[in-house]
Write an enzyme that holds these catalytic residues in place. Sequence first.
Site, mmCIF file in Angstrom:
data_model
loop_
_atom_site.group_PDB
_atom_site.id
_atom_site.type_symbol
_atom_site.label_atom_id
_atom_site.label_comp_id
_atom_site.label_asym_id
_atom_site.label_seq_id
_atom_site.Cartn_x
_atom_site.Cartn_y
_atom_site.Cartn_z
ATOM 1 N N GLU A 27 0.823 -1.271 -0.099
ATOM 2 C CA GLU A 27 0.000 0.009 -0.056
ATOM 3 C C GLU A 27 0.984 1.268 -0.109
ATOM 4 O OE1 GLU A 27 -4.421 -0.662 1.854
ATOM 5 O OE2 GLU A 27 -2.877 0.570 3.034
ATOM 6 N N HIS A 45 7.678 -27.011 -0.825
ATOM 7 C CA HIS A 45 6.952 -28.019 -1.452
ATOM 8 C C HIS A 45 5.839 -27.843 -2.348
ATOM 9 C CE1 HIS A 45 9.253 -30.973 1.341
ATOM 10 N NE2 HIS A 45 9.251 -29.856 1.966
ATOM 11 N N LYS A 72 -14.036 0.557 -4.008
ATOM 12 C CA LYS A 72 -15.132 1.083 -3.196
ATOM 13 C C LYS A 72 -16.342 1.829 -3.959
ATOM 14 C CE LYS A 72 -12.269 1.415 0.991
ATOM 15 N NZ LYS A 72 -11.831 2.387 1.791
HETATM 16 O O1 PA5 Z 1 -3.971 1.527 5.661
HETATM 17 C C1 PA5 Z 1 -5.122 1.752 5.691
HETATM 18 O O2 PA5 Z 1 -5.431 3.004 5.629
HETATM 19 C C2 PA5 Z 1 -6.184 0.528 5.164
HETATM 20 O O3 PA5 Z 1 -5.640 -0.426 5.049
HETATM 21 C C3 PA5 Z 1 -7.133 0.910 6.393
HETATM 22 O O4 PA5 Z 1 -6.506 0.498 7.673
HETATM 23 C C4 PA5 Z 1 -8.309 0.041 5.819
HETATM 24 O O5 PA5 Z 1 -8.896 0.004 4.824
HETATM 25 C C5 PA5 Z 1 -9.294 0.186 7.213
HETATM 26 O O6 PA5 Z 1 -9.686 1.436 7.186
HETATM 27 P P1 PA5 Z 1 -10.632 1.975 8.412
HETATM 28 O O7 PA5 Z 1 -9.534 1.866 9.747
HETATM 29 O O8 PA5 Z 1 -10.943 3.507 8.216
HETATM 30 O O9 PA5 Z 1 -11.570 1.197 8.832
#
Ligand code: PA5
Length: 424
Positions: free
Chosen positions: A278, A299, A414
């Site tokens: 990310e 394996h 989303k």
């Molecule tokens: O790194 C990030 O920002 C995302 O992976 C969020 O942690 C994830 O989408 C969850 O978001 P939230 O904490 O707003 O529910």
Amino acid sequence: MISLDLSHAKLNEDVASWQEKVNEVDASLQNGTCTGNDFIGWLHWDENYDKEEFARILETAKRIQENSDVLVVCGIGGSYLGPRAAIEMVNGLYPADQKVEVIYTGNTFSSTYINQVMEYIKDKRVTVNVISKSGTTTETAIAFRILEQFMWDKYGEEAKSRIIATTDKARGTLKNLADTKGYETFVIPDDIGGRFSVITPVGLLPIAVAGISIEDLMKGLNEGMKEYGMADLNQNPAYAYAVARRILQNQGYDVEMFVEYEPQMQKVAEWWKQLFGESEGKDGLGILPDSAVFSTDLHSLGQFIQDGKKVLFETNLYVDQPPVDIPFPSDEANMDNMNYLAGKNVDWVNKMAAQGTLEAHEVTGNVPNIVLTMPGMTSYDFGNMCAFFFKAIAMTTLLNGSNPFNQPGVEVYKKNMFKLLGKE
Ligand code: PA5
């Protein structure tokens, strides 16, 4: 401290030749002028964290240990991977002396899974920790509504003290809901993104409930921030690792396989994949983070790594001292012909497998290998490892010219999904 060995990495450039660029990027991180600088709260969190809130986490964890069999963590991505990684790494996969079992939901739309969790907890003493920074994440919101109704049906007013929300300090749907209904709340700081948040109440409360010392975790983080705090590539293995990744990317490697030899560290790999994928996978750049647990996956994936297309390099995370070692017993009949190992320790066998694999992949398979070694698998080690990977991913992504702290690409699915779901 995590040590780094680049002698098997097949780098065609000297890491030290990047020192000047690293100095610039490090200065921009330290003085808060780097891109994404509104999300660098993790950098000094080891000193700046809220001590009163930390004490409240310890008290709440104690209360949950006294009155619950299960803690249900309801969150996704950065709001669950960190605590799960820490709890499994430190306590193992079948923890006999963990008082409260920690289970996870809010991380899927699978009706089968959500229902399975509800069936599993129905006759147990339950506390729920819903974790969401935005407070609007749909996977989490669906599971939480189901859980919340279950808790009120089961406990009535007592549900108020058995539902805990970890969320934004002031804004958001979840904060509003928690305040209105009287649930205890913990804060996800504004300037710490989800994938860096395991060192905040997001991770600390579930980890403490699992009986793991969060004081030690913060100590490991604090020491780590010092150990990986220098810009000097000879002294900072996190930065040297960050540079090695850039060199390998320039050599044409598009995939990094994160390799562990401890099955209970598999979730560490999942956490690392989110942190690295990310942070770095943007602007048409980045190395795809993949993972394997050896020797198990030798394996299955071993064949590809050894002989397949040369797309990947490996980053091995060795553990010097695993929590437990066991001797391999002798057998008088020796019908399995295994007596040649009698009297040896099983961890020694694991380490010989690692050594043999490294040589096979590096020398015969021509696959670059980075070797990281951490001292053990304690909560101190976990905190220290967070410092290592946080510093490494910030440096390596900034060296690519990208913002390590945003994730604009996550929004696209989303948007499409909301349209299909008919959300206003
Ligand atoms: O790194 C990030 O920002 C995302 O992976 C969020 O942690 C994830 O989408 C969850 O978001 P939230 O904490 O707003 O529910």
